[in-house]
Design an enzyme around this catalytic site. Structure first.
Site, PDB file in Angstrom:
ATOM      1  N   TYR A   1       0.854  -1.202   0.000  1.00  0.00           N
ATOM      2  CA  TYR A   1       0.000   0.000   0.000  1.00  0.00           C
ATOM      3  C   TYR A   1       0.887   1.248   0.000  1.00  0.00           C
ATOM      4  O   TYR A   1       0.660   2.189  -0.763  1.00  0.00           O
ATOM      5  CB  TYR A   1      -0.896  -0.029   1.243  1.00  0.00           C
TER       6      TYR A   1
HETATM    7  N1  LIG Z   1      -9.262   5.520   5.240  1.00  0.00           N
HETATM    8  C1  LIG Z   1      -8.031   5.957   5.488  1.00  0.00           C
HETATM    9  O1  LIG Z   1      -7.528   5.868   6.630  1.00  0.00           O
HETATM   10  C2  LIG Z   1      -7.226   6.598   4.400  1.00  0.00           C
HETATM   11  C3  LIG Z   1      -6.070   7.326   4.752  1.00  0.00           C
HETATM   12  C4  LIG Z   1      -5.332   7.935   3.745  1.00  0.00           C
HETATM   13  C5  LIG Z   1      -5.700   7.768   2.419  1.00  0.00           C
HETATM   14  N2  LIG Z   1      -6.805   7.046   2.120  1.00  0.00           N
HETATM   15  C6  LIG Z   1      -7.156   6.870   0.706  1.00  0.00           C
HETATM   16  O2  LIG Z   1      -8.367   7.559   0.470  1.00  0.00           O
HETATM   17  C7  LIG Z   1      -9.117   6.875  -0.526  1.00  0.00           C
HETATM   18  C8  LIG Z   1     -10.524   6.623  -0.006  1.00  0.00           C
HETATM   19  O3  LIG Z   1     -10.436   5.894   1.197  1.00  0.00           O
HETATM   20  P1  LIG Z   1     -11.716   5.480   2.046  1.00  0.00           P
HETATM   21  O4  LIG Z   1     -11.265   5.339   3.438  1.00  0.00           O
HETATM   22  O5  LIG Z   1     -12.837   6.360   1.706  1.00  0.00           O
HETATM   23  O6  LIG Z   1     -11.926   4.006   1.465  1.00  0.00           O
HETATM   24  P2  LIG Z   1     -13.234   3.111   1.279  1.00  0.00           P
HETATM   25  O7  LIG Z   1     -12.774   1.691   1.384  1.00  0.00           O
HETATM   26  O8  LIG Z   1     -14.333   3.552   2.166  1.00  0.00           O
HETATM   27  O9  LIG Z   1     -13.637   3.446  -0.233  1.00  0.00           O
HETATM   28  C9  LIG Z   1     -12.863   3.016  -1.309  1.00  0.00           C
HETATM   29  C10 LIG Z   1     -13.808   2.685  -2.435  1.00  0.00           C
HETATM   30  O10 LIG Z   1     -13.021   2.287  -3.565  1.00  0.00           O
HETATM   31  C11 LIG Z   1     -13.733   1.263  -4.202  1.00  0.00           C
HETATM   32  N3  LIG Z   1     -12.840   0.464  -5.036  1.00  0.00           N
HETATM   33  C12 LIG Z   1     -11.918  -0.429  -4.627  1.00  0.00           C
HETATM   34  N4  LIG Z   1     -11.343  -1.006  -5.686  1.00  0.00           N
HETATM   35  C13 LIG Z   1     -11.914  -0.482  -6.794  1.00  0.00           C
HETATM   36  C14 LIG Z   1     -11.747  -0.704  -8.171  1.00  0.00           C
HETATM   37  N5  LIG Z   1     -10.877  -1.609  -8.637  1.00  0.00           N
HETATM   38  N6  LIG Z   1     -12.500   0.017  -9.033  1.00  0.00           N
HETATM   39  C15 LIG Z   1     -13.403   0.936  -8.568  1.00  0.00           C
HETATM   40  N7  LIG Z   1     -13.618   1.170  -7.263  1.00  0.00           N
HETATM   41  C16 LIG Z   1     -12.880   0.472  -6.389  1.00  0.00           C
HETATM   42  C17 LIG Z   1     -14.331   0.435  -3.072  1.00  0.00           C
HETATM   43  O11 LIG Z   1     -15.396  -0.396  -3.507  1.00  0.00           O
HETATM   44  C18 LIG Z   1     -14.773   1.530  -2.122  1.00  0.00           C
HETATM   45  O12 LIG Z   1     -16.113   1.904  -2.395  1.00  0.00           O
HETATM   46  C19 LIG Z   1      -8.337   5.603  -0.834  1.00  0.00           C
HETATM   47  O13 LIG Z   1      -7.575   5.788  -2.010  1.00  0.00           O
HETATM   48  C20 LIG Z   1      -7.428   5.430   0.353  1.00  0.00           C
HETATM   49  O14 LIG Z   1      -6.260   4.730   0.024  1.00  0.00           O
HETATM   50  C21 LIG Z   1      -7.589   6.470   3.074  1.00  0.00           C
END
Ligand SMILES: NC(=O)c1ccc[n+]([C@@H]2O[C@H](COP(=O)([O-])OP(=O)(O)OC[C@H]3O[C@@H](n4cnc5c(N)ncnc54)[C@H](O)[C@@H]3O)[C@@H](O)[C@H]2O)c1
Length: 279
Positions: free
Chosen positions: A155
């Site tokens: 990741y």
């Molecule tokens: N949650 C955290 O702590 C955090 C921290 C820093 C960065 N982020 C980043 O922020 C972004 C959103 O995170 P979140 O917490 O809202 O995540 P989340 O898991 O709630 O949402 C991610 C979404 O991406 C979708 N997804 C996954 N693979 C996919 C694919 N191949 N095609 C289309 N859609 C796909 C999932 O179905 C999900 O709906 C991500 O990129 C994550 O890496 C999250």
């Protein structure tokens, strides 16, 4: 770029901060929102929830499939007329294993979705936006893309990649005096469920609603880089100033960032099912 009156496309828009940003954008007067996600059930729920606030369309798209990305982008243009702002939120974390315990499938899937897919979507968006002479691309990476993060090395690699790509394209656009903007977003852990189970020793885990608002505000202010919280901006400075062992002690022992993942559970989603079946 103003959210009001804009048409937004949000990848990963059926969960977490992407889902919240879709709702907020419509509440703030966006013309329309296109939700892309791999999870069909969540898309239906999101569309049902958002439609009271304005025009919303859901599309089942696996962003790691370049053919799906290109045809879905064309379909959105056909359905909604234009795309002004693209926010890339789709992302996965598969486990808290050490790297030697990971599988080849986990490497492929994580890099495809978190690092390669933003380039597919970015290509479709930037070709369209540069031709039209307007647009804003938002790439949600992670603060993990700026420092070592044990027990999530794939990741972390994917997010270092996403930041490097996003920042490079941003400079290209600036050198071309392009009116098209890029915002790279690097948040700390957010309480969306993606990282369920983690324990953060010093820094508070971010509130999803507030984080989503900050990202939309960063778009309106044309920010080129949004570390959330603001202290995330100092990671690179500290990495540059301190010898690596001192940096490890400060970020690992004092801030506890190297043990955050010890109790990680995460969420069961389609990607993890996909990986389990493939194992
Ligand atoms: N949650 C955290 O702590 C955090 C921290 C820093 C960065 N982020 C980043 O922020 C972004 C959103 O995170 P979140 O917490 O809202 O995540 P989340 O898991 O709630 O949402 C991610 C979404 O991406 C979708 N997804 C996954 N693979 C996919 C694919 N191949 N095609 C289309 N859609 C796909 C999932 O179905 C999900 O709906 C991500 O990129 C994550 O890496 C999250």
């Amino acid at each position: 770029m103003k959210i009001k009156g804009s048409t937004l496309l949000i990848t990963g828009g059926a969960s977490g901060i992407g889902r919240i940003m879709g709702r907020l954008a419509l509440q703030q007067g966006a013309e329309a929102v296109a939700i892309w996600d791999i999870n069909a059930e969540h898309i239906d729920e999101t569309v049902a929830e958002h439609k009271q606030y304005g025009t919303v369309r859901g599309y089942r798209v696996d962003v790691s499939d370049s053919d799906q990305v290109m045809s879905a982008y064309a379909q959105v243009l056909k359905d909604l007329g234009r795309v002004d702002i693209v926010i890339q939120c789709a992302g996965i974390i598969t486990s808290n294993s050490t790297f030697n315990e990971n599988t080849l499938r986990e490497i492929d899937r994580t890099m495809q979705i978190n690092a390669v897919a933003p380039m597919y979507v970015g290509l479709a968006a930037l070709q369209d936006m540069t031709a039209k002479g307007r647009g804003h691309l938002v790439n949600v990476a992670s603060a993990a893309g700026m420092l070592p993060c044990p027990n999530m090395s794939i990741y972390t690699a994917s997010k270092w990649s996403a930041i490097g790509w996003s920042e490079s394209v941003r400079v290209e656009l600036q050198r071309m005096n392009s009116p098209v903007k890029i915002t790279t977003v690097a948040p700390y852990y957010i309480n969306t469920g993606m990282f369920d189970g983690i324990k953060s020793k010093v820094f508070p885990i971010l509130d999803p609603e507030k984080t989503a608002r900050k990202i939309l505000k960063a778009v309106e202010r044309n920010k080129i880089y949004a570390g959330i919280p603001f202290s995330a901006h100092f990671i690179r400075l500290m990495e540059g100033i301190f010898p690596t062992r001192i940096f490890d002690w400060l970020f690992g022992d004092v801030f506890g960032l190297y043990t955050v993942m010890d109790h990680f559970k995460g969420r069961k989603d389609e990607n993890r099912e996909h990986l389990r079946r493939a194992a």
